[in-house]
Scaffold this active site. Structure first.
Site, mmCIF file in Angstrom:
data_model
loop_
_atom_site.group_PDB
_atom_site.id
_atom_site.type_symbol
_atom_site.label_atom_id
_atom_site.label_comp_id
_atom_site.label_asym_id
_atom_site.label_seq_id
_atom_site.Cartn_x
_atom_site.Cartn_y
_atom_site.Cartn_z
ATOM 1 N N ARG A 193 -21.786 -27.830 25.186
ATOM 2 C CA ARG A 193 -20.465 -28.366 25.555
ATOM 3 C C ARG A 193 -19.517 -28.511 24.372
ATOM 4 O O ARG A 193 -18.799 -29.511 24.235
ATOM 5 C CB ARG A 193 -20.598 -29.713 26.300
ATOM 6 C CG ARG A 193 -21.435 -29.641 27.549
ATOM 7 C CD ARG A 193 -20.811 -28.754 28.632
ATOM 8 N NE ARG A 193 -21.746 -28.567 29.721
ATOM 9 C CZ ARG A 193 -22.512 -27.450 29.847
ATOM 10 N NH1 ARG A 193 -22.407 -26.450 28.996
ATOM 11 N NH2 ARG A 193 -23.335 -27.338 30.856
ATOM 12 N N SER A 211 -19.546 -34.429 34.828
ATOM 13 C CA SER A 211 -20.439 -35.203 33.953
ATOM 14 C C SER A 211 -19.647 -35.944 32.896
ATOM 15 O O SER A 211 -18.887 -35.339 32.136
ATOM 16 C CB SER A 211 -21.436 -34.270 33.274
ATOM 17 O OG SER A 211 -22.348 -33.796 34.231
ATOM 18 N N GLU A 269 -18.932 -36.415 27.202
ATOM 19 C CA GLU A 269 -18.587 -34.997 27.438
ATOM 20 C C GLU A 269 -17.100 -34.897 27.779
ATOM 21 O O GLU A 269 -16.409 -34.004 27.309
ATOM 22 C CB GLU A 269 -19.425 -34.428 28.592
ATOM 23 C CG GLU A 269 -19.022 -32.995 28.929
ATOM 24 C CD GLU A 269 -19.967 -32.294 29.886
ATOM 25 O OE1 GLU A 269 -21.179 -32.585 29.857
ATOM 26 O OE2 GLU A 269 -19.487 -31.446 30.664
#
Ligand SMILES: Cc1cc2nc3c(=O)[nH]c(=O)nc-3n(C[C@H](O)[C@H](O)[C@H](O)COP(=O)(O)OP(=O)(O)OC[C@H]3O[C@@H](n4cnc5c(N)ncnc54)[C@H](O)[C@@H]3O)c2cc1C
Length: 301
Positions: A175, A224, A295
């Site tokens: 990510r 998320s 995230e």
């Protein structure tokens, strides 16, 4: 002269003042952008950045807003949102696609399917834009964008010039990427694998089905909240284990289907989501001793 007078004269149809940003985030939250600039094309974007070299207004880029929490007091300076002029897509070779950075991931996935190119099926499960996918190195089920990337074109905010960067010049990790924050991605080249349309469609449908089973839909969320960085343990499991999945702050709640999905249940403020984030982070750290890493991106005042 303020930005309002100078830039609105020159970029009259593309720049607006004091625009609510809640429609630009999947949380459906956020105060106004001091200025919102939606360049029609690359030339207009470069022209604007050249002008801005003198004024040096702070620039913030947003893609589809599916990974971004915008704070209640909005964003100072200029928010740049690339639109239609950056959403083109074409085949360069049998297995190579060139796409604008504002194109939605699922549109790229469908284009690849219709042209018999595999390895882009996972993008049908991700609601963002291609630019956002590169910045986040987005992916699922073992696939991610770095595995199909050949190169990208970027414009440096400070230099106002376009250049190409090859995949090998960049690092990608879970990510994220080493790409500098001064760069606006304008387009990407991606390589897939020639395959039958039926097989591609089958895999695409399988992944979409898998996603629907494990994740909530039709809710105001940015997916998320925390990264899955602990081997063998997903962030949602840690949140559940620490007993945080019933936590709420105002109308900010945690999805009962997937406890790493934080949700605006209708009347939340961005501050409620942010408070919930830090409460969960603290509880997981205290109870399990693991420091969850965000995230989602948080922007604004
Ligand atoms: C329901 C749901 C499910 C999700 N599932 C997944 C999943 O399975 N896997 C996954 O990885 N993610 C998932 N996400 C998160 C999100 O969709 C991805 O991170 C997506 O790639 C973000 O793209 P975006 O265009 O919305 O980016 P934004 O949220 O708009 O921006 C994210 C970052 O990218 C930067 N950025 C965007 N465009 C550009 C550009 N052109 N140039 C430079 N910088 C840019 C922004 O400045 C920001 O830092 C999910 C989100 C939701 C809401």
């Amino acid at each position: 002269m303020t930005i309002n007078q100078k830039f609105t004269k020159k970029f009259s149809n593309s720049i607006t003042h004091n625009i609510k940003l809640s429609n630009y985030s999947w949380f459906n939250l956020g105060g106004p952008a001091e200025y919102l600039f939606k360049p029609k094309n690359k030339e207009e974007l470069i022209e604007f950045l050249k002008e801005n070299k003198k004024d040096n207004y702070k620039i913030t880029i947003i893609g589809a807003g599916s990974n971004t929490l915008i704070r209640d007091n909005g964003v100072k300076g200029v928010v740049i949102k690339l639109g239609l002029g950056f959403s083109g897509i074409k085949l360069i070779k049998d297995d190579v696609i060139e796409a604008g950075s504002a194109l939605l991931d699922r549109k790229l996935s469908d284009f690849a399917k219709n042209n018999g190119i595999s390895n882009f099926e996972f993008l049908s499960c991700i609601p963002g834009s291609i630019g956002g996918a590169v910045i986040m190195n987005s992916g699922c089920y073992g696939y991610d964008i770095s595995k199909v990337l050949i190169s990208l074109k970027v414009i440096d905010i400070n230099i106002a010039q376009e250049r190409e960067i090859k995949r090998e010049e960049l690092e990608f990790y879970y990510r994220g990427t080493s790409l500098s924050e001064n760069l606006i991605i304008t387009s990407v080249k991606l390589r897939g694998r020639v395959d039958s349309k039926d097989k591609i469609e089958k895999l695409q449908n399988e992944l979409i089905k898998k996603k629907k089973l494990s994740q909530p839909s039709q809710i105001k969320t940015c997916g998320s909240t925390f990264k899955n960085k602990i081997p063998g343990k997903q962030a949602w499991e840690l949140i559940k284990e620490a007993g945080c999945d019933k936590f709420k702050e105002g109308d900010a709640i945690i999805s009962q289907k997937h406890s790493n999905f934080f949700v605006n249940n209708g009347k939340a403020k961005s501050a409620d989501i942010e408070r919930l984030i830090y409460r969960v982070k603290e509880a997981v750290s205290k109870k399990i001793g693991i420091d969850l890493e965000l995230e989602i991106k948080i922007i604004g005042e």
